[in-house]
Design an enzyme around this catalytic site. Structure first.
Site, mmCIF file in Angstrom:
data_model
loop_
_atom_site.group_PDB
_atom_site.id
_atom_site.type_symbol
_atom_site.label_atom_id
_atom_site.label_comp_id
_atom_site.label_asym_id
_atom_site.label_seq_id
_atom_site.Cartn_x
_atom_site.Cartn_y
_atom_site.Cartn_z
ATOM 1 C CE LYS A 32 -2.287 -5.867 -6.609
ATOM 2 N NZ LYS A 32 -2.253 -7.280 -6.177
ATOM 3 C CB THR A 33 -7.542 -9.337 -6.153
ATOM 4 O OG1 THR A 33 -6.343 -9.129 -5.400
ATOM 5 C CG2 THR A 33 -7.889 -10.813 -6.134
ATOM 6 C CG ASP A 217 -0.745 -9.798 -8.015
ATOM 7 O OD1 ASP A 217 -0.753 -8.595 -8.334
ATOM 8 O OD2 ASP A 217 -1.228 -10.219 -6.946
ATOM 9 C CD GLU A 218 1.532 -7.341 -4.998
ATOM 10 O OE1 GLU A 218 2.181 -6.312 -5.281
ATOM 11 O OE2 GLU A 218 0.548 -7.337 -4.247
ATOM 12 C CD GLN A 248 0.702 -0.952 -3.109
ATOM 13 O OE1 GLN A 248 0.413 -1.718 -2.188
ATOM 14 N NE2 GLN A 248 -0.155 -0.683 -4.087
ATOM 15 N NE ARG A 605 -1.487 -1.801 2.478
ATOM 16 C CZ ARG A 605 -1.748 -2.073 1.204
ATOM 17 N NH1 ARG A 605 -2.352 -3.197 0.885
ATOM 18 N NH2 ARG A 605 -1.440 -1.220 0.255
#
Length: 733
Positions: A32-33, A217-218, A248, A605
């Site tokens: 994503k980043t 983002d998010e 998430q 994670r």
């Protein structure tokens, strides 16, 4: 380098989309980043000025990483503004303060300052804090502000309950205190920008002209105020790129609305939707296990996550006797992993609640040699009394109207200014219509002030004049001067004096680091600098910002703090019903699904190794209580996990009812509660033809009949008469 080099077809589609709304559904570990930073670079390569691009994420750490990656992609060019929602709003409010009728030197009140202000409001209204808990009041006010309700809006809506009617008055008094102190709380930062764009056309026009391409983002974690800001910033151009993952979304308790991302295509019917489904982080086994869990949620957007990574080891699900045995198991497994070549910083331990870390810390300290660890709580340093006291001095130096912090420091360290003196000052200030600080030169004119109090106030005013004369462009020097001139260091006494002095030294070190960081960003004219910038940075620090991934220590953190991080090995401790899912969230389907998402975040994670532990008994207020395994463990596909009982080394699935367990320090054997009338046992797994699998939670008597309470994954807790309910026992796996 080529901006599109190494991107998948889906990533390329997201990066090269320029105009119009875009929704990027980015699965865990899907790059994503990379997509966001490459998209920023691509926009700039198309001739779009960096100043017209705005990227917003949710932590300072994530924002810093995005800035670094963007600078590497377009070296030698000033990057666009990449920041957090609150930092963006704080910056805009200061820059356009004159338009919004705000003091540009306003103070940002954190949670502690907010509670102090609410206590003052309760005192003004003669309301008892034991009946109107300041923390609960703060939660209600925060919810109102997230709905973009100022105090007058909240008071105007119909209220019937006694508590809520009084809350409207508390909100009004609290809002007045903030206005007098030229202060805003965290929620105000969002509210003032969101309403500012509605109420001030020139403010809205300035932001529309300045920011023409918005990347959020998010997006799944945005609350209503953030949603409104993002939508209104995009305006008629509608160049809004929302990136996130419904699976998430874990901040509903902060006001995050999952519907913001689920309904994006309703808000923007012509939006392009890109799914990033390739996972670059985890093994096939970990990904399959996590996917098996999250598929049980109903409110989500389906994704087919896959990876080219190796199959990897199966998950370990370990049953232990209690939290002490659980901690020892973690310590042994950590030692095993470091023996296989992992560094301590490669191994993370996640918990649902901070209280769980005590036993784990003890076990890591007692290990021989001790296992180095750190508790990741970035804000805790700034919550220490000595640190807050010095920061309060800095806040007053910056904003003389800040009454909450002025009250904190006026007699800290003790200088003979008691509560009666402060009350007399406050009354005089209200009568004269001036700030509390402005009363200090007039102490001689205020009746009922003792002679000693007048002298102490004069000395305090001289001290503040001296501190305010100090240059504010070097935080290291300013903090050093405040500590020395106030006599704070000399006032430290007791066994913890050395530790408190070390904390003050660390604050000076942080000031020096801030000086260096702002000096390195000298080409950014909009960056808050000096004292104002330092105080804003401190106030907007998140827990994750305190995590240092360079030092070789095992990080212990909550599952919420783990968002956005990754580790070769992960432990999730306390996988028990009542902890995960948390007891307060297990009976409501919406919050239950959020708990499952939180578990999913923790699982994803992990890159190579994932261990999940749960205990038969866990001490609650010093007494061992029987716990049952989390229902989420039963949702993990059987082929992805191996189960073990720490006590016997066998799989829990093969264990019979056996003898009871003798709790540490107990005088008797504790056995699960079996009800003789129904034949069921607390914690036992049963099946209902309509609701599926559930667990027996307790028994009671109603209308002379014995009834049983069963907690289901899907509908929460239900009550049954076992004679007619068709409940059947199943093996607890």
């Amino acid at each position: 380098m080529d901006i599109l080099d190494g991107l998948t077809a889906a990533q390329t589609e997201a990066v090269t989309h320029v105009d119009g709304p875009l929704l990027v559904l980015a699965g865990a570990g899907s790059g994503k980043t990379r997509v966001i930073t490459r998209r920023i670079a691509y926009l700039m390569s198309r001739g779009i000025p960096a100043g017209q691009v705005l990227a917003i994420t949710f932590t300072n750490k994530a924002a810093g990483e995005m800035r670094e990656r963007t600078e590497a992609l377009v070296p030698g060019v000033r990057p666009p503004l990449v920041t957090t929602f609150h930092s963006f709003c704080a910056r805009m409010l200061r820059q356009y303060a004159d338009v919004l009728d705000l003091d540009p030197k306003y103070t940002i009140y954190d949670a502690a300052d907010q509670k102090a202000a609410i206590k003052r409001a309760l005192g003004q209204l003669n309301l008892d804090p034991t009946h109107f808990d300041p923390g609960r009041c703060a939660e209600f006010i925060s919810r109102a502000k997230n709905r973009l309700q100022r105090a007058r809006h909240y008071a105007a809506s119909p209220r019937t309950e006694f508590w809520v009617r009084n809350l409207a008055s508390i909100y009004e008094a609290y809002e007045a205190i903030l206005a007098e102190s030229h202060a805003l709380d965290f929620d105000d930062l969002l509210l003032e920008v969101a309403l500012g764009m509605r109420e001030h056309p020139e403010f809205r026009a300035a932001l529309h002209d300045r920011f023409r391409y918005i990347l959020i983002d998010e997006y799944q974690d945005t609350n209503h105020a953030q949603y409104v800001i993002a939508r209104d910033l995009a305006g008629e151009r509608r160049n809004l790129c929302a990136t996130g993952d419904p699976d998430q979304s874990i901040y509903g308790w902060r006001g995050a609305q999952l519907s913001n991302i689920l309904d994006f295509e309703k808000d923007f019917a012509d939006a392009r939707v890109v799914r990033l489904e390739k996972n670059y982080r985890s093994t096939k086994t970990i990904l399959a296990a996590a996917d098996g869990v999250i598929r049980h949620n109903r409110h989500r957007k389906a994704k087919g996550l896959f990876t080219d990574n190796p199959q990897g080891d199966r998950l370990r699900i370990v049953l232990t006797d209690d939290e002490e045995a659980e901690a020892l198991t973690l310590a042994r497994r950590i030692r095993e992993l470091t023996g296989r070549g992992l560094a301590h910083r490669d191994i993370a331990v996640f918990v649902r609640t901070v209280a769980q870390t005590r036993a784990i810390e003890d076990a890591l300290r007692r290990a021989r040699p001790p296992i180095p660890y750190e508790i990741v709580r970035g804000t805790s340093f700034y919550e220490r009394k000595e640190v807050r006291d010095i920061l309060a001095y800095l806040e007053v130096i910056h904003n003389l109207h800040d009454e909450v912090n002025l009250r904190r420091i006026i007699n800290t360290p003790a200088r003979g200014i008691g509560a009666k003196t402060v009350d007399a000052l406050t009354a005089w200030a209200r009568h004269e219509g001036v700030s509390l600080f402005d009363t200090l030169p007039h102490a001689a004119d205020i009746p009922d002030l003792p002679t000693r109090g007048r002298g102490a106030l004069a000395a305090f005013r001289q001290l503040m004049d001296l501190l305010m004369a100090e240059p504010q462009d070097s935080l290291q020097q300013l903090i050093d001067v405040v500590i020395a001139e106030t006599g704070y260091a000399d006032s430290l006494r007791g066994d913890d004096a050395k530790e408190r002095q070390e904390n003050l030294d660390e604050l000076v070190t942080l000031g020096a680091a801030f000086d260096r960081d702002t000096a390195s960003d000298a080409d950014d004219p909009d960056l808050p600098r000096g004292l104002e910038g330092f105080l804003q940075t401190v106030c907007l620090t998140s827990d994750q910002d305190g995590y240092d991934n360079v030092v070789d220590r095992v990080p212990l953190m909550t599952l919420h703090a783990a968002k956005g991080l990754e580790f070769p090995a992960v432990f999730i401790a306390g996988c028990e019903d009542g902890l995960l899912p948390h007891a307060r969230n297990r009976d409501d389907p919406a919050t239950f699904e959020e708990e499952r998402r939180l578990f999913f975040v923790g699982m994803t994670r992990a890159k190579q190794f994932l261990t999940l532990t749960h205990a038969r008994y866990r001490s609650i207020r010093g007494r061992p209580e029987r716990h049952t395994r989390s229902p989420f463990l039963s949702e993990i596909p059987e082929e992805t996990a191996e189960m073990a009982d720490e006590r016997t080394g066998t799989s829990p699935a093969t264990l019979g009812s056996g003898p009871g367990y003798r709790a540490p320090g107990a005088d008797r054997t504790i056995r699960p509660e079996t009800d003789p009338e129904t034949g069921f046992t607390v914690g036992e797994v049963v099946r209902h033809p309509t609701y599926g699998l559930g667990r027996i939670s307790r028994f009671s008597t109603a209308a002379g009949r014995r009834v049983v309470r069963v907690r289901f994954n899907t509908v929460g807790e239900k009550t049954f008469d076992p004679k007619f309910a068709r409940l059947t026992k199943v093996v607890d796996v």
